[in-house]
Every structure is written in structure tokens, then in C-alpha cells.
Design an enzyme around this catalytic site. Structure first.
Site, PDB file in Angstrom:
ATOM      1  N   LYS A  78       0.855  -1.194   0.000  1.00 35.56           N
ATOM      2  CA  LYS A  78       0.000   0.000   0.000  1.00 35.56           C
ATOM      3  C   LYS A  78       0.882   1.232   0.000  1.00 35.56           C
ATOM      4  O   LYS A  78       1.971   1.214   0.567  1.00 35.56           O
ATOM      5  CB  LYS A  78      -0.872   0.030   1.271  1.00 35.56           C
ATOM      6  CG  LYS A  78      -2.125   0.845   1.128  1.00 35.56           C
ATOM      7  CD  LYS A  78      -3.199   0.035   0.457  1.00 35.56           C
ATOM      8  CE  LYS A  78      -4.480   0.798   0.250  1.00 35.56           C
ATOM      9  NZ  LYS A  78      -5.520  -0.074  -0.310  1.00 35.56           N
ATOM     10  N   PRO A 116      -5.205   2.364  -7.941  1.00 30.19           N
ATOM     11  CA  PRO A 116      -5.914   3.432  -7.243  1.00 30.19           C
ATOM     12  C   PRO A 116      -6.548   2.970  -5.922  1.00 30.19           C
ATOM     13  O   PRO A 116      -6.783   1.785  -5.718  1.00 30.19           O
ATOM     14  CB  PRO A 116      -7.012   3.834  -8.233  1.00 30.19           C
ATOM     15  CG  PRO A 116      -7.134   2.709  -9.194  1.00 30.19           C
ATOM     16  CD  PRO A 116      -5.930   1.831  -9.081  1.00 30.19           C
ATOM     17  N   ASP A 117      -6.790   3.918  -5.061  1.00 28.23           N
ATOM     18  CA  ASP A 117      -7.517   3.667  -3.810  1.00 28.23           C
ATOM     19  C   ASP A 117      -8.230   4.976  -3.474  1.00 28.23           C
ATOM     20  O   ASP A 117      -8.387   5.831  -4.362  1.00 28.23           O
ATOM     21  CB  ASP A 117      -6.524   3.235  -2.712  1.00 28.23           C
ATOM     22  CG  ASP A 117      -7.232   2.806  -1.435  1.00 28.23           C
ATOM     23  OD1 ASP A 117      -8.055   1.887  -1.492  1.00 28.23           O
ATOM     24  OD2 ASP A 117      -6.985   3.408  -0.372  1.00 28.23           O
ATOM     25  N   LEU A 183     -22.334   6.393  -0.979  1.00 29.79           N
ATOM     26  CA  LEU A 183     -22.736   6.245  -2.393  1.00 29.79           C
ATOM     27  C   LEU A 183     -21.653   6.798  -3.300  1.00 29.79           C
ATOM     28  O   LEU A 183     -21.915   7.607  -4.187  1.00 29.79           O
ATOM     29  CB  LEU A 183     -24.066   6.961  -2.631  1.00 29.79           C
ATOM     30  CG  LEU A 183     -25.298   6.287  -2.016  1.00 29.79           C
ATOM     31  CD1 LEU A 183     -26.523   7.191  -2.147  1.00 29.79           C
ATOM     32  CD2 LEU A 183     -25.585   4.938  -2.656  1.00 29.79           C
ATOM     33  N   VAL A 186     -18.006   2.735  -5.582  1.00 32.27           N
ATOM     34  CA  VAL A 186     -18.493   1.367  -5.394  1.00 32.27           C
ATOM     35  C   VAL A 186     -19.954   1.377  -4.936  1.00 32.27           C
ATOM     36  O   VAL A 186     -20.781   0.618  -5.438  1.00 32.27           O
ATOM     37  CB  VAL A 186     -17.644   0.616  -4.345  1.00 32.27           C
ATOM     38  CG1 VAL A 186     -18.123  -0.820  -4.213  1.00 32.27           C
ATOM     39  CG2 VAL A 186     -16.173   0.646  -4.714  1.00 32.27           C
TER      40      VAL A 186
HETATM   41  N1  LIG Z   1     -12.991   1.499  -5.582  1.00 34.38           N
HETATM   42  C1  LIG Z   1     -12.735   0.200  -5.435  1.00 34.38           C
HETATM   43  O1  LIG Z   1     -12.710  -0.569  -6.404  1.00 34.38           O
HETATM   44  C2  LIG Z   1     -12.530  -0.378  -4.060  1.00 34.38           C
HETATM   45  C3  LIG Z   1     -11.957  -1.639  -3.941  1.00 34.38           C
HETATM   46  C4  LIG Z   1     -11.819  -2.211  -2.664  1.00 34.38           C
HETATM   47  C5  LIG Z   1     -12.230  -1.501  -1.555  1.00 34.38           C
HETATM   48  N2  LIG Z   1     -12.744  -0.256  -1.694  1.00 34.38           N
HETATM   49  C6  LIG Z   1     -13.157   0.458  -0.489  1.00 34.38           C
HETATM   50  O2  LIG Z   1     -14.550   0.764  -0.593  1.00 34.38           O
HETATM   51  C7  LIG Z   1     -14.815   2.015   0.041  1.00 34.38           C
HETATM   52  C8  LIG Z   1     -15.463   2.963  -0.954  1.00 34.38           C
HETATM   53  O3  LIG Z   1     -14.598   3.125  -2.059  1.00 34.38           O
HETATM   54  P1  LIG Z   1     -14.982   4.123  -3.256  1.00 34.38           P
HETATM   55  O4  LIG Z   1     -13.973   3.908  -4.314  1.00 34.38           O
HETATM   56  O5  LIG Z   1     -16.432   3.992  -3.561  1.00 34.38           O
HETATM   57  O6  LIG Z   1     -14.682   5.512  -2.543  1.00 34.38           O
HETATM   58  P2  LIG Z   1     -15.379   6.921  -2.860  1.00 34.38           P
HETATM   59  O7  LIG Z   1     -14.471   7.931  -2.252  1.00 34.38           O
HETATM   60  O8  LIG Z   1     -15.746   7.018  -4.297  1.00 34.38           O
HETATM   61  O9  LIG Z   1     -16.754   6.846  -2.038  1.00 34.38           O
HETATM   62  C9  LIG Z   1     -16.855   6.954  -0.664  1.00 34.38           C
HETATM   63  C10 LIG Z   1     -18.194   7.600  -0.377  1.00 34.38           C
HETATM   64  O10 LIG Z   1     -18.413   7.543   1.036  1.00 34.38           O
HETATM   65  C11 LIG Z   1     -18.895   8.811   1.468  1.00 34.38           C
HETATM   66  N3  LIG Z   1     -18.549   8.944   2.890  1.00 34.38           N
HETATM   67  C12 LIG Z   1     -17.346   9.229   3.449  1.00 34.38           C
HETATM   68  N4  LIG Z   1     -17.448   9.207   4.785  1.00 34.38           N
HETATM   69  C13 LIG Z   1     -18.737   8.908   5.084  1.00 34.38           C
HETATM   70  C14 LIG Z   1     -19.463   8.751   6.293  1.00 34.38           C
HETATM   71  N5  LIG Z   1     -18.876   8.912   7.482  1.00 34.38           N
HETATM   72  N6  LIG Z   1     -20.771   8.410   6.215  1.00 34.38           N
HETATM   73  C15 LIG Z   1     -21.376   8.259   5.018  1.00 34.38           C
HETATM   74  N7  LIG Z   1     -20.744   8.403   3.835  1.00 34.38           N
HETATM   75  C16 LIG Z   1     -19.447   8.727   3.873  1.00 34.38           C
HETATM   76  C17 LIG Z   1     -18.220   9.816   0.553  1.00 34.38           C
HETATM   77  O11 LIG Z   1     -18.934  11.035   0.518  1.00 34.38           O
HETATM   78  C18 LIG Z   1     -18.256   9.075  -0.781  1.00 34.38           C
HETATM   79  O12 LIG Z   1     -19.469   9.318  -1.482  1.00 34.38           O
HETATM   80  C19 LIG Z   1     -13.449   2.486   0.583  1.00 34.38           C
HETATM   81  O13 LIG Z   1     -13.312   2.039   1.913  1.00 34.38           O
HETATM   82  C20 LIG Z   1     -12.459   1.778  -0.297  1.00 34.38           C
HETATM   83  O14 LIG Z   1     -11.190   1.610   0.348  1.00 34.38           O
HETATM   84  C21 LIG Z   1     -12.919   0.311  -2.918  1.00 34.38           C
END
Ligand SMILES: NC(=O)c1ccc[n+]([C@@H]2O[C@H](COP(=O)([O-])OP(=O)(O)OC[C@H]3O[C@@H](n4cnc5c(N)ncnc54)[C@H](O)[C@@H]3O)[C@@H](O)[C@H]2O)c1
Length: 348
Positions: A78, A116-117, A183, A186
Site C-alpha cells: 500500500k 488506485p484507492d 454512495l 463502489v
Molecule cells: N474502488 C474500489 O474498487 C474499491 C476496492 C476495494 C475496496 N474499496 C473500499 O470501498 C470504500 C469505498 O470506495 P470508493 O472507491 O467507492 O470511494 P469513494 O471515495 O468514491 O466513495 C466513498 C463515499 O463515502 C462517502 N462517505 C465518506 N465518509 C462517510 C461517512 N462517514 N458516512 C457516510 N458516507 C461517507 C463519501 O462522501 C463518498 O461518497 C473504501 O473504503 C475503499 O477503500 C474500494
């Protein structure tokens, strides 16, 4: 070694001040036992760089478990760039940060590949790709597999099906009540998949503009505080990590927690508390593996999109195996998952 100093669990940790951006870059390789390490770039605000280091250490260890549980020939890594609170990056500064990260990745000479993350995108991976080939999830037009979030959502759906069959004897999620937190990339894909299947959705986000999507999908909107104690079959964490504190677990009114957010447990004890409350928790490194399974298998291991999708959907089998093993041994699915991953790492 000083008496009482804990053993270093990670193979390699690189911490440096980016020569262009001046920002702290932390790259952690937890393990290369199963293959070269991989893991995303988190570009996020932290109170200090040491907090970024702490996050990189735990996130990279989680990646090792994620790959092992998914049966991928890869180890956990990471990278975190710890932005001081309130920092905003304009385009030239962002490019400087990404080049600093790319230098760090390149210096690992193939022992680690980056994707990406939170806080980064396929477009950022394209910039990193100017400097190093050890990068995945670049945009499709540049030969990468692009945005991983649709496959992550697909993998979480597979995990939900397995849990649903275990608890209710059927795969279909029609009529099941889902409380979805976050929302974002993912969360939106998953909400659409669940709505298409006829699940009953309650959703939240700290970003009020997401209310539009809730309306479009016929979902009920709740505040982040309210949704925790909403009556639901499944709670789906899809925002940031650390959601499941003991306080939150005590307030839950759901039968299972299955979601893509990384590092959902605030403390390991939260898993025991969930078990005591008879709430099934599927470890996030399994429920969130779909995106990385797709990216790694198509970009680094040469599978076709169809073969890769089958690997993503096989999360359903993995979760079924965990639940069956957990029941047979009287342990939690998390313990069964760790055991499965450990066996694979030790065997390597
Ligand atoms: N993108 C991927 O393919 C992927 C893969 C594995 C794991 N993840 C994990 O999944 C999660 C979401 O990833 P993503 O790419 O959708 O991120 P993202 O940043 O696109 O979405 C996160 C959403 O959560 C909202 N948010 C943040 N804090 C919040 C809270 N306290 N209460 C309610 N909503 C809140 C944000 O406003 C945003 O809309 C992360 O933990 C990420 O590490 C993502």
C-alpha cells in the site's frame, strides 16, 4: 533488538519526503510470499505523516490477506500520501505528488505494483505510468483495466448472495432490506445492482448531493447516524474504514454486515462483539476483493474478461466456504477467513 520491541511484520517500508511535492510518501510492502506485492495509492488527509504510516501498515497487511483469500499470486502492499489537513492540490501539484509516488514505486524494481484507492483514480495511474510500468488500473484506452469499482461492487454482490443463501436458503436478494453507507464509486454501482434485483434500499452519504441517486433508485435516505440503527437484513459499509466501533456494533439492528469498505473493524474486539450479537460479519478483504481480482487477473496474469469475471463471482464460493467452516468449527467467519489465508501463505 531492544527487549520488548515488537517484531516487524512487514518486509519493507519506505518513507520519504517527495522531492517535487515536499509531501510525505509512505510505501509499505507487507509480504511477497505469494508473489510481487500490489495495492492502491491512498491520497488522503491525516493529522500527521505518522498517521499515514499507521494506515499504510494496516492496509498493506490487509492486502496480503485479501490476495491470499482470493487465491491470487500476489502479496500485500500500500502507498499513502499523507496530506496535511485542509490541503488542496491543484493540477500541477497533484502531478508532482504522483511523480513522487511513481519514483518510490520504481525504486522497488517490481517488488510492488500500484493501483488506485481512496482519493485516486485510473487517470492518476496513467500519470504514474509515465514513470514506472509497475502500475495497474490505468484507463482502458491506455491498455489498463480502468475503474475497478464496478467489479468491486460485483464481488460484494457475490458475497451478499452467499450470506443470503446461508441465512435464508436462497441467493436472490429480492425483498431483502439493505442499509448502504456511502454512495461513492463502489456504493453507487452496488446500489444500482441491488435495486435492479428488487432489494429494499436505505442509503446514506455525508455528501447531500447523493440524495438525487437515492431518489432515482427509490431508496430511503437516512443520515449517517440514523442508518446504523435502521432495521435491515444487511448493513453494507461502502464509505471509509473504522465504522465498526463497539458503540456502533451495539446499536446495529441487522442480521449481517457485508460491504466493500476497507478495514471496517475499529478494533479486533468489534468482531467478537458482532459474533456475540449473532451478527454475521464477512471480512472486508473478502467482500471487497472483486476490483483487485479483475485488475490483477486481466492486467498482470493475462486472463480474458470472462475468466476474470468468473474469478470475481467465485467470491460467492469463498464466502460459502468460510460460513460453512465457521459453523463447523464454531469460530467466526473472520477467523475462518484468516485461517484460509494463513494456510495459503504458509504453504507458499
Ligand atoms: N474502488 C474500489 O474498487 C474499491 C476496492 C476495494 C475496496 N474499496 C473500499 O470501498 C470504500 C469505498 O470506495 P470508493 O472507491 O467507492 O470511494 P469513494 O471515495 O468514491 O466513495 C466513498 C463515499 O463515502 C462517502 N462517505 C465518506 N465518509 C462517510 C461517512 N462517514 N458516512 C457516510 N458516507 C461517507 C463519501 O462522501 C463518498 O461518497 C473504501 O473504503 C475503499 O477503500 C474500494
Amino acid at each position: 533488538m531492544r527487549e520488548g520491541t515488537p517484531m516487524l511484520d512487514h518486509e519493507e517500508i519506505l518513507v520519504r519526503r517527495g522531492r517535487r511535492s515536499g509531501l510525505p510518501v509512505v510505501l509499505a510492502v507487507h509480504s511477497t510470499a505469494l508473489g510481487p506485492a500490489a495495492g492502491g495509492l491512498r491520497l488522503w488527509h491525516y493529522p500527521g505523516w505518522r498517521d499515514g504510516l499507521t494506515d499504510a501498515l494496516r492496509l498493506s497487511a490487509a492486502m496480503t490477506l485479501k490476495f491470499a483469500a482470493a487465491g491470487l499470486a500476489a502479496g500485500g502492499g500500500k502507498t499513502v500520501v499523507a496530506l496535511p489537513p485542509g490541503t488542496r492540490l491543484d493540477q500541477p501539484r497533484r502531478r508532482d505528488v504522483l511523480y513522487d509516488v511513481a519514483d518510490a514505486v520504481e525504486s522497488m524494481a517490481g517488488r510492488y505494483a500500484i493501483g488506485p484507492d481512496v482519493g485516486t483514480s485510473p487517470a492518476d495511474m496513467a500519470v504514474i505510468g509515465d514513470v514506472t510500468p509497475h502500475v495497474f488500473c490505468r484507463p482502458r484506452e491506455l491498455g489498463g483495466s480502468g475503474d475497478s469499482s464496478p467489479h468491486t461492487a460485483q464481488g460484494t454482490l457475490a458475497a451478499l448472495r452467499a450470506v443470503n443463501r446461508h441465512l435464508h436458503g436462497e441467493r436472490t436478494l429480492k425483498g431483502r432490506r439493505m442499509a448502504l453507507i456511502g454512495l461513492g464509486h463502489v456504493g453507487e454501482h452496488l446500489a444500482r445492482l441491488l435495486a435492479a434485483e428488487g432489494a429494499v434500499l436505505t442509503v446514506t452519504d455525508i455528501d447531500d448531493t447523493k440524495k438525487r441517486l437515492a431518489g432515482e433508485l427509490g431508496a430511503t435516505w437516512r443520515t449517517p447516524e440514523e442508518i446504523i440503527s435502521t432495521d435491515a437484513d444487511y448493513l453494507i459499509p461502502a464509505a471509509l474504514g473504522g465504522l465498526l466501533t463497539p458503540h456502533v456494533v451495539r446499536a446495529l439492528r441487522c442480521r449481517a454486515v457485508v460491504g466493500p469498505a476497507n478495514n471496517q473493524l475499529d478494533t479486533p474486539e468489534a468482531a467478537d462483539l458482532l459474533h456475540q450479537r449473532a451478527i454475521t460479519w464477512i471480512p472486508d478483504h473478502i467482500a471487497s476483493a472483486g476490483g483487485v481480482i479483475n485488475a490483477m487477473t486481466t492486467e498482470l496474469h493475462g486472463l480474458t474478461p470472462e475468466e476474470s469475471l468468473a474469478r470475481v463471482n467465485a467470491i460467492e464460493d469463498t464466502v460459502t466456504e468460510l460460513l460453512t467452516t465457521a459453523d463447523a468449527l464454531g469460530v467466526t467467519p473472520a477467523e475462518a477467513g484468516h485461517e484460509l489465508a494463513r494456510r495459503r501463505i504458509d504453504a507458499a
